[in-house]
Design a protein around this motif. Structure first.
Motif, PDB file in Angstrom:
ATOM      1  N   ARG A 198       0.610  -1.430   0.410  1.00 37.46           N
ATOM      2  CA  ARG A 198      -0.097  -0.116   0.443  1.00 37.46           C
ATOM      3  C   ARG A 198       0.812   1.698   0.105  1.00 37.46           C
ATOM      4  O   ARG A 198       0.450   1.914  -0.644  1.00 37.46           O
ATOM      5  N   SER A 199       2.378   1.527   1.055  1.00 40.22           N
ATOM      6  CA  SER A 199       2.581   2.421   0.445  1.00 40.22           C
ATOM      7  C   SER A 199       3.724   2.887  -0.794  1.00 40.22           C
ATOM      8  O   SER A 199       3.604   3.816  -0.912  1.00 40.22           O
ATOM      9  N   GLU A 200       3.725   1.519  -1.565  1.00 41.40           N
ATOM     10  CA  GLU A 200       4.630   2.128  -2.806  1.00 41.40           C
ATOM     11  C   GLU A 200       3.030   2.165  -3.747  1.00 41.40           C
ATOM     12  O   GLU A 200       3.894   2.886  -3.975  1.00 41.40           O
ATOM     13  N   ARG A 201       1.998   1.738  -3.380  1.00 46.12           N
ATOM     14  CA  ARG A 201       1.451   2.196  -4.154  1.00 46.12           C
ATOM     15  C   ARG A 201       0.922   3.890  -3.896  1.00 46.12           C
ATOM     16  O   ARG A 201       0.612   5.078  -4.521  1.00 46.12           O
TER      17      ARG A 201
ATOM     18  N   LEU B 220       3.413   6.141  -3.615  1.00 49.13           N
ATOM     19  CA  LEU B 220       4.637   6.197  -3.171  1.00 49.13           C
ATOM     20  C   LEU B 220       4.475   6.312  -5.234  1.00 49.13           C
ATOM     21  O   LEU B 220       4.932   7.938  -5.287  1.00 49.13           O
ATOM     22  N   ASP B 221       3.896   5.408  -5.638  1.00 51.90           N
ATOM     23  CA  ASP B 221       3.945   5.306  -7.162  1.00 51.90           C
ATOM     24  C   ASP B 221       2.590   6.822  -7.915  1.00 51.90           C
ATOM     25  O   ASP B 221       3.013   7.539  -8.224  1.00 51.90           O
ATOM     26  N   GLU B 222       1.517   6.903  -6.757  1.00 48.43           N
ATOM     27  CA  GLU B 222       1.053   8.678  -6.902  1.00 48.43           C
ATOM     28  C   GLU B 222       1.427   9.063  -6.946  1.00 48.43           C
ATOM     29  O   GLU B 222       1.241  10.407  -7.454  1.00 48.43           O
ATOM     30  N   GLN B 223       2.473   9.675  -5.450  1.00 47.44           N
ATOM     31  CA  GLN B 223       3.446  10.696  -5.485  1.00 47.44           C
ATOM     32  C   GLN B 223       4.054  11.275  -6.001  1.00 47.44           C
ATOM     33  O   GLN B 223       4.576  11.981  -6.611  1.00 47.44           O
TER      34      GLN B 223
ATOM     35  N   LEU C 209       3.666   9.925 -10.189  1.00 45.60           N
ATOM     36  CA  LEU C 209       3.478  11.140 -10.585  1.00 45.60           C
ATOM     37  C   LEU C 209       2.874  12.228 -10.712  1.00 45.60           C
ATOM     38  O   LEU C 209       2.872  13.109 -11.909  1.00 45.60           O
TER      39      LEU C 209
ATOM     40  N   CYS D 288      -6.833  15.438 -11.582  1.00 42.96           N
ATOM     41  CA  CYS D 288      -6.376  14.235 -12.723  1.00 42.96           C
ATOM     42  C   CYS D 288      -6.620  12.728 -11.541  1.00 42.96           C
ATOM     43  O   CYS D 288      -6.014  12.445 -11.845  1.00 42.96           O
TER      44      CYS D 288
ATOM     45  N   GLU E 208      -7.938  10.102  -9.748  1.00 45.12           N
ATOM     46  CA  GLU E 208      -8.666   8.217  -9.619  1.00 45.12           C
ATOM     47  C   GLU E 208      -9.311   7.588  -9.021  1.00 45.12           C
ATOM     48  O   GLU E 208     -10.237   7.380  -9.004  1.00 45.12           O
ATOM     49  N   GLY E 209      -8.129   7.231  -8.395  1.00 43.45           N
ATOM     50  CA  GLY E 209      -8.477   5.822  -7.123  1.00 43.45           C
ATOM     51  C   GLY E 209      -9.121   6.208  -6.702  1.00 43.45           C
ATOM     52  O   GLY E 209      -8.847   7.586  -6.200  1.00 43.45           O
TER      53      GLY E 209
ATOM     54  N   LEU F  71      -8.045   4.671  -3.335  1.00 41.73           N
ATOM     55  CA  LEU F  71      -7.123   3.915  -1.862  1.00 41.73           C
ATOM     56  C   LEU F  71      -7.469   4.045  -1.324  1.00 41.73           C
ATOM     57  O   LEU F  71      -6.527   4.348   0.555  1.00 41.73           O
TER      58      LEU F  71
END
Lengths: 262, 262
Positions: free
Chosen positions: A154-157, A159-162, A164, A250, A252-253, A255
DNA sequence: CGGGATATTGAGTTAGTTCAACACAGGTGG
DNA sequence: CCACCTGTGTTGAACTAACTCAATATCCCG
């Protein structure tokens, strides 16, 4: 080159600490939230054993420090914190914010040395777990082990968003995104009153989170607030036109899926 | 607002697939590398059972797609890939690059839906694992479960570093950092010949990774190469003055610790 | 030979930075 | 109670890193 953001961490390394045991996990107020999954009695009993105490910290205190190791893992019981890294010349990047229910210091248990620091934004209460007990969690409670991986994923997710955001969104989009994101997260752990949330961070924190300068953060924020889709006054953020903000960001998810609480 | 980086993924969704079983885990060439920890015989046997086949993919193929789910998890046996996310208008952010030994699709097993895509840069061979078997890994092999968390924590660490780069480093620093970083990672899995490594990505990939425009990436790269601290010609990167590059990049950690290979 | 992907370069524009000044609030010590 | 200080927020002005647009050069492939 950009100049370092000269942020003085107001308080020196953690003040007032209390290591008394206070909240039994069974009665943990966070467990009541529908955000978190329910535990088996045995799991709960284990976590109760795993938790060795609580740690109450002032605001502006450094809980974990880059380049150091720690014998403890933490879960935030109440309060806000943030993870950050700095370059040698002082430029700082906030990696993400941590709210109640968030896990801190997983890196400590996996690699020994932290490569980021954690600092509190408010008075904070942390549940303390000794890292040397973590192995028994893996041995005896695969469900909880799975949860730990889940938490890391979840943290990885996030971070991905951050990433981007910082890499590809414009300043205004970033601003809208981060505000919305933090609003949702705060809401998920019961910190919202209607469409209002108390945000404990300063514009400097936002700047360091978004990879912008303080001045430009200020101007961007002003411009965003001028659109009237949200308000932010006296530390309180208010969401007015969610759809408009989401569109701009923008976003989307959501989270906000069901998650474990260790 | 920045214009979208118009990258056409050359090949449509994955071409030529072969699902035959070829490399027994016992003889996995990656295990020979000193980068990876040794497995117990029982663990190895389990992984052997866990692995259901191999998947050979062309370059430019999409292995996992944002917004979709997948019944499989993957480990890269050979080849390069990258994870990325895109905004609705096409702006793309490369989150990180994946090399042999890297795990792909953990999000799939934890959340069902991927929030990023994975695309290959070269012909790639992937080890395939069915996600529905993952639970038995947690039940029976706590050591491997621990490894999975370790792997997730490692990705988080790489992302932290990447975020610091994109948010706070100057273009030139970013460039030096990413080249150095990829060189080290390639070296760790035996892809280096002396101080040379074949880099299979284009300037567009670098641009999308660093959060820069293609044109500026090109100019930054030229300027960096003019310093003679490294070369990059005909797809081959050569490290000439490591210390100078590290200094420029504010490169600190080495990120090349002993790791598990599932 | 033509088409597509990649790399290169110049010129003009702009988003975001730096510098500097000022306003305001809260907290402290005399 | 006031003077002072520090952290935070605001604003204008000048500057520059990075962007966009556009043209051209290669190279590879069918």
């Amino acid at each position: 080159m950009r100049s370092p953001s000269k942020t003085k961490s107001s308080t020196a390394p953690a003040a007032n600490k209390i290591a008394t045991r206070q909240t039994p996990c069974l009665k943990c107020p966070l467990r009541a939230l529908k955000t978190f999954r329910e535990f088996q009695p045995a799991e709960l009993e284990f976590v109760e054993w795993f938790k060795t105490g609580e740690f109450a910290s002032d605001e502006g205190a450094t809980i974990l420090m880059e380049g150091h190791s720690s014998p403890h893992l933490y879960t935030i019981l109440s309060g806000w914190a943030f993870r950050h890294k700095t370059l040698p010349d002082g430029r700082r990047q906030i990696l993400n914010f941590a709210l109640p229910g968030d896990f801190l210091g997983l890196q400590t248990s996996m690699f020994n040395e932290m490569q980021h620091s954690v600092e509190t934004l408010t008075k904070t209460v942390l549940c303390v777990f000794p890292r040397d007990k973590i192995w028994s969690l893996y041995e005896k409670f695969p469900g909880l082990a799975y949860d730990l991986t889940w938490i890391a994923a979840r943290s990885e997710r996030l971070l991905d968003e951050q990433l981007l955001s910082v890499g590809r969104r414009s300043a205004q989009e970033k601003m809208a995104f981060v505000l919305l994101h933090l609003f949702y997260r705060a809401q998920a752990v019961g910190l919202a009153t209607g469409n209002k949330v108390v945000f404990p961070f300063t514009q400097q924190h936002l700047a360091d989170s978004l990879g912008l300068s303080l001045v430009h953060t200020n101007k961007t924020l002003k411009a965003l607030l001028a659109r009237k889709w949200c308000r932010w006054k006296d530390g309180t953020f208010e969401l007015v036109d969610e759809a408009a903000l989401r569109e701009l960001a923008c976003y989307e998810g959501d989270l906000a899926s069901l998650r474990p609480l260790i």
